[in-house]
Design a protein around this motif. Structure first.
Motif, mmCIF file in Angstrom:
data_model
loop_
_atom_site.group_PDB
_atom_site.id
_atom_site.type_symbol
_atom_site.label_atom_id
_atom_site.label_comp_id
_atom_site.label_asym_id
_atom_site.label_seq_id
_atom_site.Cartn_x
_atom_site.Cartn_y
_atom_site.Cartn_z
ATOM 1 N N MET A 66 -5.046 17.741 36.512
ATOM 2 C CA MET A 66 -4.833 18.447 35.237
ATOM 3 C C MET A 66 -3.598 17.915 34.521
ATOM 4 N N MET A 67 -2.561 17.594 35.281
ATOM 5 C CA MET A 67 -1.363 16.992 34.682
ATOM 6 C C MET A 67 -1.728 15.650 34.052
ATOM 7 N N GLU A 68 -2.452 14.852 34.821
ATOM 8 C CA GLU A 68 -2.795 13.513 34.350
ATOM 9 C C GLU A 68 -3.682 13.577 33.111
ATOM 10 N N TYR A 69 -4.581 14.536 33.071
ATOM 11 C CA TYR A 69 -5.561 14.590 31.979
ATOM 12 C C TYR A 69 -5.144 15.482 30.812
ATOM 13 N N ALA A 70 -3.890 15.946 30.806
ATOM 14 C CA ALA A 70 -3.415 16.666 29.617
ATOM 15 C C ALA A 70 -3.482 15.751 28.402
ATOM 16 N N GLU A 71 -3.353 14.446 28.663
ATOM 17 C CA GLU A 71 -3.607 13.439 27.625
ATOM 18 C C GLU A 71 -4.603 12.460 28.209
ATOM 19 N N THR A 72 -5.674 12.227 27.485
ATOM 20 C CA THR A 72 -6.674 11.280 27.981
ATOM 21 C C THR A 72 -7.193 10.418 26.836
ATOM 22 N N ASP A 73 -7.915 9.374 27.181
ATOM 23 C CA ASP A 73 -8.492 8.534 26.131
ATOM 24 C C ASP A 73 -9.724 9.202 25.543
ATOM 25 N N VAL A 74 -10.649 9.607 26.429
ATOM 26 C CA VAL A 74 -11.923 10.178 25.964
ATOM 27 C C VAL A 74 -12.164 11.513 26.667
ATOM 28 N N VAL A 75 -12.560 12.506 25.886
ATOM 29 C CA VAL A 75 -13.122 13.741 26.447
ATOM 30 C C VAL A 75 -14.598 13.749 26.105
ATOM 31 N N ILE A 76 -15.433 14.004 27.090
ATOM 32 C CA ILE A 76 -16.870 14.213 26.852
ATOM 33 C C ILE A 76 -17.132 15.696 27.064
ATOM 34 N N VAL A 77 -17.639 16.355 26.037
ATOM 35 C CA VAL A 77 -17.942 17.785 26.153
ATOM 36 C C VAL A 77 -19.413 17.924 26.517
ATOM 37 N N GLY A 78 -19.682 18.424 27.724
ATOM 38 C CA GLY A 78 -21.063 18.640 28.162
ATOM 39 C C GLY A 78 -21.538 17.543 29.091
ATOM 40 N N ALA A 79 -21.955 17.949 30.286
ATOM 41 C CA ALA A 79 -22.451 16.998 31.291
ATOM 42 C C ALA A 79 -23.959 17.071 31.410
ATOM 43 N N GLY A 80 -24.652 17.043 30.259
ATOM 44 C CA GLY A 80 -26.107 16.922 30.267
ATOM 45 C C GLY A 80 -26.485 15.440 30.304
ATOM 46 N N SER A 81 -27.749 15.148 29.977
ATOM 47 C CA SER A 81 -28.200 13.753 30.081
ATOM 48 C C SER A 81 -27.440 12.840 29.121
ATOM 49 N N ALA A 82 -27.090 13.335 27.927
ATOM 50 C CA ALA A 82 -26.367 12.486 26.976
ATOM 51 C C ALA A 82 -24.910 12.299 27.417
ATOM 52 N N GLY A 83 -24.244 13.396 27.768
ATOM 53 C CA GLY A 83 -22.846 13.305 28.185
ATOM 54 C C GLY A 83 -22.681 12.449 29.438
ATOM 55 N N LEU A 84 -23.566 12.629 30.404
ATOM 56 C CA LEU A 84 -23.455 11.853 31.647
ATOM 57 C C LEU A 84 -23.788 10.378 31.412
ATOM 58 N N SER A 85 -24.734 10.105 30.515
ATOM 59 C CA SER A 85 -25.042 8.695 30.204
ATOM 60 C C SER A 85 -23.837 8.038 29.548
ATOM 61 N N CYS A 86 -23.167 8.780 28.683
ATOM 62 C CA CYS A 86 -21.955 8.281 28.032
ATOM 63 C C CYS A 86 -20.885 7.983 29.085
ATOM 64 N N ALA A 87 -20.707 8.920 30.007
ATOM 65 C CA ALA A 87 -19.689 8.732 31.053
ATOM 66 C C ALA A 87 -20.016 7.513 31.909
ATOM 67 N N TYR A 88 -21.292 7.366 32.265
ATOM 68 C CA TYR A 88 -21.674 6.211 33.076
ATOM 69 C C TYR A 88 -21.318 4.911 32.347
ATOM 70 N N GLU A 89 -21.634 4.856 31.061
ATOM 71 C CA GLU A 89 -21.369 3.634 30.298
ATOM 72 C C GLU A 89 -19.862 3.332 30.288
ATOM 73 N N LEU A 90 -19.058 4.368 30.277
ATOM 74 C CA LEU A 90 -17.597 4.172 30.239
ATOM 75 C C LEU A 90 -17.032 3.751 31.597
ATOM 76 N N THR A 91 -17.831 3.855 32.659
ATOM 77 C CA THR A 91 -17.351 3.310 33.950
ATOM 78 C C THR A 91 -17.187 1.796 33.857
ATOM 79 N N LYS A 92 -17.832 1.187 32.849
ATOM 80 C CA LYS A 92 -17.715 -0.273 32.675
ATOM 81 C C LYS A 92 -16.388 -0.663 32.051
ATOM 82 N N HIS A 93 -15.597 0.328 31.654
ATOM 83 C CA HIS A 93 -14.282 0.067 31.044
ATOM 84 C C HIS A 93 -13.230 0.803 31.875
ATOM 85 N N PRO A 94 -12.863 0.233 33.018
ATOM 86 C CA PRO A 94 -12.034 0.991 33.964
ATOM 87 C C PRO A 94 -10.647 1.351 33.456
#
Ligand code: 48F
Length: 271
Positions: free
Chosen positions: A24-52
């Motif tokens: 929670m400390m680390e993520y008080a500031e983040t690059d991307v927030v994805i709201v919702g872990a449905g099929s669209a949100g999770l697909s977005c998150a997966y794609e961002l694993t390519k940018h470590p």
């Protein structure tokens, strides 16, 4: 006979607490927030694993991630995905039956399990489940509203207004927010509705149109975009904000919309 190595109960508590609190400390500031872990949100998150190097928080109000993609349509388990979105399933190593123009995943949970397995293992991605996004953090930029993060609370608090009338939330600052909260509902379409109330989207959201798979899937992917600076719409929330048709139980557009949202987020971070 087998015996577990001994452990102090307090050790277990400290392991969980220290990890969660430091995240929670680390993520008080983040690059991307994805709201919702449905099929669209999770697909977005997966794609961002390519940018470590990009730090990503997924916020899901439910205890379990997955949204509508644990099941396909009408509680019937299987998931229909129109081509070319099957290429995304190939990447995720989700098996399917190839029917020519489309593919069928035997059980939609295979998609959810695979995308979670590949996403949560990535060091740059953190899923905060049972955390609801209550509001957007906005900054007025001239006559425009820019989104700079989200306002969060434990969803058990958000949903429990009968015992607690107000419990102030906290904030997660983000350079980009991807909103993928799905259809309008108690929580769904929440960013679209908030932008409307702020006057940043026209009053009277169009809402999704009637079902037409052929127009809907292309439109949702095409209209996946940065609607106000710093806020990208993905998945079925696109149709609530922009008024495309609903597609019902085909999921290709959700996967490709999430993928496109990730690539837009990368572009915004690079600008
Ligand atoms: O509803 P959901 O699966 O949306 P989607 O990813 O996919 C739509 C399909 O399920 C289906 C369809 C098929 O093509 O048309 O409807 O666009 O996932 C949305 C997720 O967001 C969570 C919600 O619990 C669900 O898991 N969610 C919604 N509002 C919030 C939220 C919020 N304010 N804060 C956190 N999570």
């Amino acid at each position: 006979s087998m015996q577990f190595t001994p452990i102090r109960e307090s050790t277990v508590s400290r392991e969980m607490t220290s990890r969660y609190m430091s995240e929670m400390m680390e993520y008080a500031e983040t690059d991307v927030v994805i709201v919702g872990a449905g099929s669209a949100g999770l697909s977005c998150a997966y794609e961002l694993t390519k940018h470590p190097h990009i730090k990503v928080a997924i916020l899901e109000q439910n205890v379990a991630p997955g949204g509508g993609c644990w099941l396909g349509g009408q509680l019937m388990s299987s998931m229909v995905v129109r081509k070319p979105a099957h290429e995304f399933l190939d990447e995720l190593e989700v098996p399917y039956d190839d029917k020519g123009d489309y593919v069928v995943v035997k059980h939609a949970a295979l998609f959810t399990a695979s995308v979670l397995r590949k996403t949560l293992i990535a060091p740059n991605i953190k899923l905060f489940n049972a955390v609801a996004v209550e509001d957007l953090l906005v900054k007025q930029e001239g006559d425009k509203v820019g989104v700079r993060g989200v306002v969060t609370n434990w969803s058990l608090v958000t949903q429990n207004h009968d015992t607690q009338s107000c419990m102030d939330p906290q904030v997660m600052e983000a350079k980009v927010v991807v909103t993928a909260t799905g259809h309008d509902g108690p929580m769904g379409a929440s960013s679209a509705k908030r932008l409307e109330s702020l006057g940043a989207l026209p009053a009277g959201l169009p809402g999704m149109g009637a079902l037409d798979m052929n127009t809907a899937e292309d439109a949702v992917v095409q209209m996946t975009s940065e609607v106000v600076p710093g806020l990208i719409f993905a998945g079925m929330e696109v149709s609530e904000a922009r008024g495309c048709n609903r597609m019902g139980p085909t999921f290709g557009a959700m996967l490709l919309s999430g993928q496109k949202a990730a690539n837009l987020a990368v572009q915004i971070l690079n600008r």
